[in-house]
Scaffold this motif. Structure first.
Motif, PDB file in Angstrom:
ATOM      1  N   LEU A 158       9.888  15.626   8.858  1.00  0.00           N
ATOM      2  CA  LEU A 158       8.601  15.067   8.437  1.00  0.00           C
ATOM      3  C   LEU A 158       7.853  14.585   9.666  1.00  0.00           C
ATOM      4  CD1 LEU A 158       8.018  12.527   5.523  1.00  0.00           C
ATOM      5  CD2 LEU A 158       6.978  12.156   7.746  1.00  0.00           C
ATOM      6  N   ALA A 159       6.581  14.940   9.779  1.00  0.00           N
ATOM      7  CA  ALA A 159       5.780  14.474  10.918  1.00  0.00           C
ATOM      8  C   ALA A 159       4.924  13.291  10.484  1.00  0.00           C
ATOM      9  CB  ALA A 159       4.905  15.600  11.442  1.00  0.00           C
ATOM     10  N   GLU A 160       5.033  12.182  11.236  1.00  0.00           N
ATOM     11  CA  GLU A 160       4.246  10.967  10.967  1.00  0.00           C
ATOM     12  C   GLU A 160       2.960  10.991  11.779  1.00  0.00           C
ATOM     13  OE1 GLU A 160       7.041   7.195  10.382  1.00  0.00           O
ATOM     14  OE2 GLU A 160       6.864   7.750  12.478  1.00  0.00           O
ATOM     15  N   GLY A 161       1.940  10.365  11.268  1.00  0.00           N
ATOM     16  CA  GLY A 161       0.716  10.162  12.051  1.00  0.00           C
ATOM     17  C   GLY A 161      -0.098  11.426  12.285  1.00  0.00           C
ATOM     18  N   VAL A 162      -0.097  12.342  11.313  1.00  0.00           N
ATOM     19  CA  VAL A 162      -0.887  13.569  11.442  1.00  0.00           C
ATOM     20  C   VAL A 162      -2.353  13.246  11.149  1.00  0.00           C
ATOM     21  CG1 VAL A 162      -1.225  15.926  10.604  1.00  0.00           C
ATOM     22  CG2 VAL A 162       1.092  14.971  10.767  1.00  0.00           C
ATOM     23  N   GLU A 163      -3.181  13.447  12.158  1.00  0.00           N
ATOM     24  CA  GLU A 163      -4.595  13.059  12.025  1.00  0.00           C
ATOM     25  C   GLU A 163      -5.563  14.232  12.098  1.00  0.00           C
ATOM     26  OE1 GLU A 163      -5.433  10.033  14.919  1.00  0.00           O
ATOM     27  OE2 GLU A 163      -4.235   8.519  13.875  1.00  0.00           O
ATOM     28  N   THR A 164      -5.139  15.328  12.702  1.00  0.00           N
ATOM     29  CA  THR A 164      -6.094  16.435  12.884  1.00  0.00           C
ATOM     30  C   THR A 164      -5.604  17.731  12.259  1.00  0.00           C
ATOM     31  OG1 THR A 164      -5.165  17.282  14.956  1.00  0.00           O
ATOM     32  CG2 THR A 164      -6.733  15.456  15.144  1.00  0.00           C
ATOM     33  N   GLU A 221      -7.393  20.691  -1.162  1.00  0.00           N
ATOM     34  CA  GLU A 221      -8.627  20.028  -1.577  1.00  0.00           C
ATOM     35  C   GLU A 221      -9.221  19.179  -0.445  1.00  0.00           C
ATOM     36  OE1 GLU A 221      -7.767  18.113  -5.442  1.00  0.00           O
ATOM     37  OE2 GLU A 221      -6.312  19.736  -5.555  1.00  0.00           O
ATOM     38  N   VAL A 222      -8.354  18.818   0.513  1.00  0.00           N
ATOM     39  CA  VAL A 222      -8.825  18.040   1.655  1.00  0.00           C
ATOM     40  C   VAL A 222      -9.304  18.981   2.756  1.00  0.00           C
ATOM     41  CG1 VAL A 222      -8.131  16.337   3.388  1.00  0.00           C
ATOM     42  CG2 VAL A 222      -7.243  16.174   1.068  1.00  0.00           C
ATOM     43  N   ILE A 281       4.346  16.221   5.827  1.00  0.00           N
ATOM     44  CA  ILE A 281       3.485  15.475   6.745  1.00  0.00           C
ATOM     45  C   ILE A 281       2.973  14.204   6.091  1.00  0.00           C
ATOM     46  CG2 ILE A 281       2.657  17.443   8.116  1.00  0.00           C
ATOM     47  CD1 ILE A 281      -0.048  16.965   6.399  1.00  0.00           C
ATOM     48  N   GLN A 282       2.646  13.244   6.945  1.00  0.00           N
ATOM     49  CA  GLN A 282       2.102  11.964   6.503  1.00  0.00           C
ATOM     50  C   GLN A 282       1.112  11.542   7.571  1.00  0.00           C
ATOM     51  OE1 GLN A 282       5.236   9.040   6.025  1.00  0.00           O
ATOM     52  NE2 GLN A 282       3.809   7.333   5.880  1.00  0.00           N
ATOM     53  N   GLY A 283      -0.086  11.136   7.156  1.00  0.00           N
ATOM     54  CA  GLY A 283      -1.045  10.698   8.168  1.00  0.00           C
ATOM     55  C   GLY A 283      -2.454  10.628   7.628  1.00  0.00           C
ATOM     56  N   TYR A 284      -3.343  10.082   8.460  1.00  0.00           N
ATOM     57  CA  TYR A 284      -4.723   9.842   8.045  1.00  0.00           C
ATOM     58  C   TYR A 284      -5.446  11.127   7.649  1.00  0.00           C
ATOM     59  CZ  TYR A 284      -4.073   5.203  10.213  1.00  0.00           C
ATOM     60  OH  TYR A 284      -3.624   3.951  10.547  1.00  0.00           O
ATOM     61  N   LEU A 285      -4.993  12.287   8.174  1.00  0.00           N
ATOM     62  CA  LEU A 285      -5.646  13.541   7.817  1.00  0.00           C
ATOM     63  C   LEU A 285      -5.704  13.700   6.297  1.00  0.00           C
ATOM     64  CD1 LEU A 285      -6.797  16.348   8.735  1.00  0.00           C
ATOM     65  CD2 LEU A 285      -4.479  17.221   8.469  1.00  0.00           C
ATOM     66  N   HIS A 329       0.865  -1.160   0.000  1.00  0.00           N
ATOM     67  CA  HIS A 329       0.000   0.000   0.000  1.00  0.00           C
ATOM     68  C   HIS A 329       0.912   1.223   0.000  1.00  0.00           C
ATOM     69  CE1 HIS A 329      -4.061  -1.806   1.530  1.00  0.00           C
ATOM     70  NE2 HIS A 329      -3.578  -2.435   0.484  1.00  0.00           N
ATOM     71  N   TYR A 330       0.364   2.341  -0.473  1.00  0.00           N
ATOM     72  CA  TYR A 330       1.168   3.555  -0.564  1.00  0.00           C
ATOM     73  C   TYR A 330       0.474   4.681   0.179  1.00  0.00           C
ATOM     74  CZ  TYR A 330       3.538   0.915  -4.199  1.00  0.00           C
ATOM     75  OH  TYR A 330       4.229  -0.057  -4.875  1.00  0.00           O
ATOM     76  N   GLN A 331       1.198   5.276   1.123  1.00  0.00           N
ATOM     77  CA  GLN A 331       0.610   6.399   1.862  1.00  0.00           C
ATOM     78  C   GLN A 331       1.262   7.708   1.410  1.00  0.00           C
ATOM     79  OE1 GLN A 331       1.108   6.670   6.193  1.00  0.00           O
ATOM     80  NE2 GLN A 331      -0.943   7.541   6.334  1.00  0.00           N
TER      81      GLN A 331
END
Ligand code: C2E
Ligand code: MG
Ligand code: MG
Ligand code: MG
Length: 285
Positions: free
Chosen positions: A235-241, A282-283, A256-260, A43-45
């Motif tokens: 780089l910040a991992e796990g950015v959700e909000t 766009e998000v 940044i990388q994360g579910y946000l 998978h690619y994030q």
């Protein structure tokens, strides 16, 4: 009687141990077959450049869809793969497939992306690793600038001098290096000076309570400032909000990388994402 009980406890403990090792053995046997059975995929994030909001690249993450157990998480099977040495063939496949896929996307007209590949210490320290990377780049035709290797600071980091040498050779090839899960391992600061890396990935445990815990906030701002003074990207991992994002933006975090922005996606969904919402704006309108 006490002795008897002690004995029973011991036996119970033993049989539990046996169950667990049997379970592990089964999983190991299955993992050996998983590649041939086509149960392993990537998978690619997306990784987003905070200055522009554009997708800068993506991290390739292993997925194992076991025939009867369903999805087995990397947290479960990567340690097993590392202990059994299976990480070397699996990891080599991950490297090849990530480079091949990234080249394909560039050929199809996507803006050039950088693919980040997790490399286990055992893999990194295998003889001929630099040559393997070079051959993989040649076989797939991927521009070395479009590959980033993620290494985790780890107790298993034996022979630091040879690590430094390997990193120098990879830099000469034009490949990027990042330190993964930064802040959770050992001797972080001395490694940072000795390993000349391009990017520092701040572990998600610090990002999690970034906006509610003053100490985490202090650590993250210090890590960003320190990276910049060492000429390393943060780089910040796990950015959700959104609040985490705003904080990171304010303190000049580079990526940044994360579910946000997005969870890890199968290749076809990653492609669709690139066609429909490839910018952070766009998000988050
Ligand atoms: P990692 O390299 O630190 O990868 C980031 C992990 O954080 C991934 O977990 C990803 O799905 C998860 N993540 C990303 N964004 C968020 C978020 O916003 N919130 C939360 N809670 N989690 C987020 P995953 O895919 O389960 O992988 C776990 C670990 O397994 C990876 O951590 C990496 O150490 C290892 N791994 C995965 N693929 C490979 C591989 O191909 N080779 C090696 N050697 N290790 C791998
Ligand atoms: Mg990683
Ligand atoms: Mg990480
Ligand atoms: Mg992590």
């Amino acid at each position: 009687r006490a002795k008897e009980q002690g004995g029973n406890t011991y036996q119970l403990y033993r049989s539990e141990m046996n169950m667990r090792s049997l379970e592990r053995l089964n999983l190991e046997i299955d993992l050996r077959k998983a590649m041939d059975r086509g149960e392993i995929s990537l998978h690619y994030q997306p990784i987003v450049d905070l200055a522009t909001g554009d997708v800068y690249g993506m991290e390739a993450l292993l997925r194992w869809k076991h025939a009867t157990r369903g999805m087995v998480s990397p947290g479960e099977f990567i340690p097993l793969a590392e202990e059994t040495g299976l990480i070397v063939p699996i990891g080599n496949w991950v490297l090849y497939e990530s480079c091949r896929q990234n080249r394909e996307w560039t050929d199809r007209g996507f803006p050039p992306l950088v693919v980040a590949v997790n490399i286990s210490v055992n893999q990194f320290q295998q003889p001929g690793f630099v040559q393997l990377v070079q051959e993989t780049l040649e076989r797939t035709g991927l521009d070395p600038k479009q590959l980033c290797l993620e290494i985790t600071e780890n107790v298993a980091m034996r022979n630091v001098n040879s690590m430094i040498e390997t990193i120098a050779k990879l830099r000469e090839l034009g490949v990027q290096i990042s330190i993964d899960d930064f802040g959770t391992g050992y001797s972080s600061l001395s490694y940072l000076k000795r390993f000349r890396v391009h990017t520092l990935k701040i572990d998600q445990s610090f990002i999690k309570e970034l906006t509610t815990d003053e100490e985490n906030a202090a650590i993250v701002t210090a890590l960003i400032a320190m990276s910049h003074q060492l000429n390393i990207k943060a780089l910040a991992e796990g950015v959700e909000t959104k609040a985490q994002l705003e904080f990171l933006r304010r303190f000049g975090c580079d990526e940044i990388q994360g579910y946000l922005f997005s969870t890890p996606l199968p290749a076809d969904e990653f492609e669709r994402m690139m066609r429909t919402r490839r910018n952070l704006s766009e998000v988050l309108p």
